[in-house]
Design a protein around this motif. Sequence first.
Motif, PDB file in Angstrom:
ATOM      1  N   MET A  41       2.953  -1.477   2.806  1.00 33.36           N
ATOM      2  CA  MET A  41       2.460  -2.381   1.779  1.00 33.36           C
ATOM      3  C   MET A  41       1.028  -2.030   1.392  1.00 33.36           C
ATOM      4  O   MET A  41       0.695  -2.037   0.224  1.00 33.36           O
ATOM      5  CB  MET A  41       2.559  -3.832   2.290  1.00 33.36           C
ATOM      6  CG  MET A  41       1.961  -4.831   1.361  1.00 33.36           C
ATOM      7  SD  MET A  41       3.047  -5.239   0.023  1.00 33.36           S
ATOM      8  CE  MET A  41       2.949  -6.972   0.043  1.00 33.36           C
ATOM      9  N   ARG A  42       0.212  -1.720   2.379  1.00 35.88           N
ATOM     10  CA  ARG A  42      -1.189  -1.382   2.118  1.00 35.88           C
ATOM     11  C   ARG A  42      -1.298  -0.153   1.212  1.00 35.88           C
ATOM     12  O   ARG A  42      -2.108  -0.123   0.288  1.00 35.88           O
ATOM     13  CB  ARG A  42      -1.914  -1.163   3.437  1.00 35.88           C
ATOM     14  CG  ARG A  42      -3.373  -0.802   3.300  1.00 35.88           C
ATOM     15  CD  ARG A  42      -4.049  -0.757   4.674  1.00 35.88           C
ATOM     16  NE  ARG A  42      -5.312  -0.091   4.635  1.00 35.88           N
ATOM     17  CZ  ARG A  42      -6.453  -0.630   4.234  1.00 35.88           C
ATOM     18  NH1 ARG A  42      -6.454  -1.881   3.825  1.00 35.88           N
ATOM     19  NH2 ARG A  42      -7.571   0.050   4.240  1.00 35.88           N
ATOM     20  N   GLU A  43      -0.451   0.857   1.470  1.00 36.28           N
ATOM     21  CA  GLU A  43      -0.485   2.070   0.649  1.00 36.28           C
ATOM     22  C   GLU A  43      -0.124   1.754  -0.798  1.00 36.28           C
ATOM     23  O   GLU A  43      -0.746   2.273  -1.733  1.00 36.28           O
ATOM     24  CB  GLU A  43       0.479   3.127   1.210  1.00 36.28           C
ATOM     25  CG  GLU A  43       0.469   4.398   0.389  1.00 36.28           C
ATOM     26  CD  GLU A  43       1.461   5.443   0.868  1.00 36.28           C
ATOM     27  OE1 GLU A  43       1.489   6.507   0.240  1.00 36.28           O
ATOM     28  OE2 GLU A  43       2.200   5.192   1.834  1.00 36.28           O
ATOM     29  N   VAL A  44       0.864   0.879  -0.999  1.00 34.07           N
ATOM     30  CA  VAL A  44       1.269   0.496  -2.348  1.00 34.07           C
ATOM     31  C   VAL A  44       0.110  -0.191  -3.064  1.00 34.07           C
ATOM     32  O   VAL A  44      -0.184   0.108  -4.232  1.00 34.07           O
ATOM     33  CB  VAL A  44       2.516  -0.417  -2.314  1.00 34.07           C
ATOM     34  CG1 VAL A  44       2.809  -0.990  -3.693  1.00 34.07           C
ATOM     35  CG2 VAL A  44       3.720   0.341  -1.784  1.00 34.07           C
ATOM     36  N   MET A  45      -0.568  -1.089  -2.382  1.00 34.90           N
ATOM     37  CA  MET A  45      -1.694  -1.798  -2.992  1.00 34.90           C
ATOM     38  C   MET A  45      -2.833  -0.828  -3.321  1.00 34.90           C
ATOM     39  O   MET A  45      -3.480  -0.947  -4.369  1.00 34.90           O
ATOM     40  CB  MET A  45      -2.204  -2.911  -2.066  1.00 34.90           C
ATOM     41  CG  MET A  45      -1.215  -4.041  -1.840  1.00 34.90           C
ATOM     42  SD  MET A  45      -0.727  -4.838  -3.385  1.00 34.90           S
ATOM     43  CE  MET A  45       1.020  -4.522  -3.366  1.00 34.90           C
ATOM     44  N   MET A  46      -3.066   0.123  -2.458  1.00 34.86           N
ATOM     45  CA  MET A  46      -4.121   1.113  -2.713  1.00 34.86           C
ATOM     46  C   MET A  46      -3.768   1.981  -3.927  1.00 34.86           C
ATOM     47  O   MET A  46      -4.628   2.272  -4.764  1.00 34.86           O
ATOM     48  CB  MET A  46      -4.355   1.973  -1.472  1.00 34.86           C
ATOM     49  CG  MET A  46      -5.048   1.214  -0.351  1.00 34.86           C
ATOM     50  SD  MET A  46      -5.196   2.163   1.177  1.00 34.86           S
ATOM     51  CE  MET A  46      -6.081   3.602   0.635  1.00 34.86           C
ATOM     52  N   LYS A  47      -2.502   2.378  -4.049  1.00 33.89           N
ATOM     53  CA  LYS A  47      -2.067   3.184  -5.196  1.00 33.89           C
ATOM     54  C   LYS A  47      -2.130   2.361  -6.485  1.00 33.89           C
ATOM     55  O   LYS A  47      -2.470   2.893  -7.547  1.00 33.89           O
ATOM     56  CB  LYS A  47      -0.648   3.718  -4.975  1.00 33.89           C
ATOM     57  CG  LYS A  47      -0.541   4.717  -3.849  1.00 33.89           C
ATOM     58  CD  LYS A  47      -1.296   5.984  -4.142  1.00 33.89           C
ATOM     59  CE  LYS A  47      -1.090   6.989  -3.023  1.00 33.89           C
ATOM     60  NZ  LYS A  47      -1.861   8.205  -3.215  1.00 33.89           N
ATOM     61  N   ALA A  48      -1.809   1.080  -6.388  1.00 37.04           N
ATOM     62  CA  ALA A  48      -1.908   0.205  -7.558  1.00 37.04           C
ATOM     63  C   ALA A  48      -3.360   0.107  -8.013  1.00 37.04           C
ATOM     64  O   ALA A  48      -3.651   0.144  -9.221  1.00 37.04           O
ATOM     65  CB  ALA A  48      -1.341  -1.178  -7.247  1.00 37.04           C
ATOM     66  N   GLN A  49      -4.283   0.021  -7.058  1.00 37.13           N
ATOM     67  CA  GLN A  49      -5.712  -0.013  -7.370  1.00 37.13           C
ATOM     68  C   GLN A  49      -6.126   1.296  -8.049  1.00 37.13           C
ATOM     69  O   GLN A  49      -6.856   1.286  -9.043  1.00 37.13           O
ATOM     70  CB  GLN A  49      -6.522  -0.221  -6.083  1.00 37.13           C
ATOM     71  CG  GLN A  49      -8.022  -0.155  -6.272  1.00 37.13           C
ATOM     72  CD  GLN A  49      -8.612  -1.397  -6.874  1.00 37.13           C
ATOM     73  OE1 GLN A  49      -8.066  -2.479  -6.730  1.00 37.13           O
ATOM     74  NE2 GLN A  49      -9.725  -1.251  -7.562  1.00 37.13           N
ATOM     75  N   GLU A  50      -5.651   2.411  -7.540  1.00 41.13           N
ATOM     76  CA  GLU A  50      -5.966   3.713  -8.133  1.00 41.13           C
ATOM     77  C   GLU A  50      -5.431   3.809  -9.558  1.00 41.13           C
ATOM     78  O   GLU A  50      -6.107   4.323 -10.451  1.00 41.13           O
ATOM     79  CB  GLU A  50      -5.380   4.848  -7.286  1.00 41.13           C
ATOM     80  CG  GLU A  50      -6.092   5.076  -5.977  1.00 41.13           C
ATOM     81  CD  GLU A  50      -5.425   6.162  -5.145  1.00 41.13           C
ATOM     82  OE1 GLU A  50      -4.784   7.080  -5.722  1.00 41.13           O
ATOM     83  OE2 GLU A  50      -5.533   6.094  -3.910  1.00 41.13           O
ATOM     84  N   LEU A  51      -4.211   3.322  -9.768  1.00 45.98           N
ATOM     85  CA  LEU A  51      -3.622   3.337 -11.105  1.00 45.98           C
ATOM     86  C   LEU A  51      -4.445   2.472 -12.060  1.00 45.98           C
ATOM     87  O   LEU A  51      -4.748   2.888 -13.182  1.00 45.98           O
ATOM     88  CB  LEU A  51      -2.168   2.853 -11.071  1.00 45.98           C
ATOM     89  CG  LEU A  51      -1.466   2.723 -12.432  1.00 45.98           C
ATOM     90  CD1 LEU A  51      -1.447   4.046 -13.183  1.00 45.98           C
ATOM     91  CD2 LEU A  51      -0.055   2.185 -12.234  1.00 45.98           C
ATOM     92  N   ALA A  52      -4.829   1.293 -11.595  1.00 45.90           N
ATOM     93  CA  ALA A  52      -5.643   0.400 -12.427  1.00 45.90           C
ATOM     94  C   ALA A  52      -6.967   1.068 -12.799  1.00 45.90           C
ATOM     95  O   ALA A  52      -7.407   1.005 -13.955  1.00 45.90           O
ATOM     96  CB  ALA A  52      -5.893  -0.913 -11.701  1.00 45.90           C
ATOM     97  N   GLU A  53      -7.596   1.742 -11.858  1.00 48.25           N
ATOM     98  CA  GLU A  53      -8.855   2.424 -12.130  1.00 48.25           C
ATOM     99  C   GLU A  53      -8.648   3.588 -13.094  1.00 48.25           C
ATOM    100  O   GLU A  53      -9.479   3.812 -13.986  1.00 48.25           O
ATOM    101  CB  GLU A  53      -9.486   2.898 -10.823  1.00 48.25           C
ATOM    102  CG  GLU A  53     -10.020   1.742  -9.992  1.00 48.25           C
ATOM    103  CD  GLU A  53     -10.491   2.141  -8.600  1.00 48.25           C
ATOM    104  OE1 GLU A  53     -10.540   3.364  -8.290  1.00 48.25           O
ATOM    105  OE2 GLU A  53     -10.806   1.232  -7.813  1.00 48.25           O
TER     106      GLU A  53
END
Length: 135
Positions: free
Chosen positions: A1-13
Amino acid sequence: MREVMMKAQELAEAILNSETYQKMKQQEGAVRHDPDAAAALGDMIEKRQRVEAILSAADMNANELAEASREMEEAEKRMNENEMIRTLKQYRNDFQTMMDNVNKILRLVITGEVEEENSGSTGCSGNCSCCSGCR
């Protein structure tokens, strides 16, 4: 789950840093600071609110609604004639296209399918062999 949230943050940025998003935000600021564009936009919003108020009234007057609708259409025409607002609309459309393509890619990777929303659409098909790449 943490990896998904981190990738979502990267996508948003990545989206925030994209040229498409940056052009849209710059144009929004330019429209707000241009007296003619800001006035045209403000007038359109005011006329739309008047129409909405008439429509929500219990004792709606058809003649009043017709006049308010006519005024709103005139305000919309003036707004659409403003070059800065037309440019902003194009940049917003470009941003929406980018976001639609991001969603199509996610859907393709997750489900293996690309939902065809509009058969006449020229958006991303998910098949990278037939285009010049994502922008």
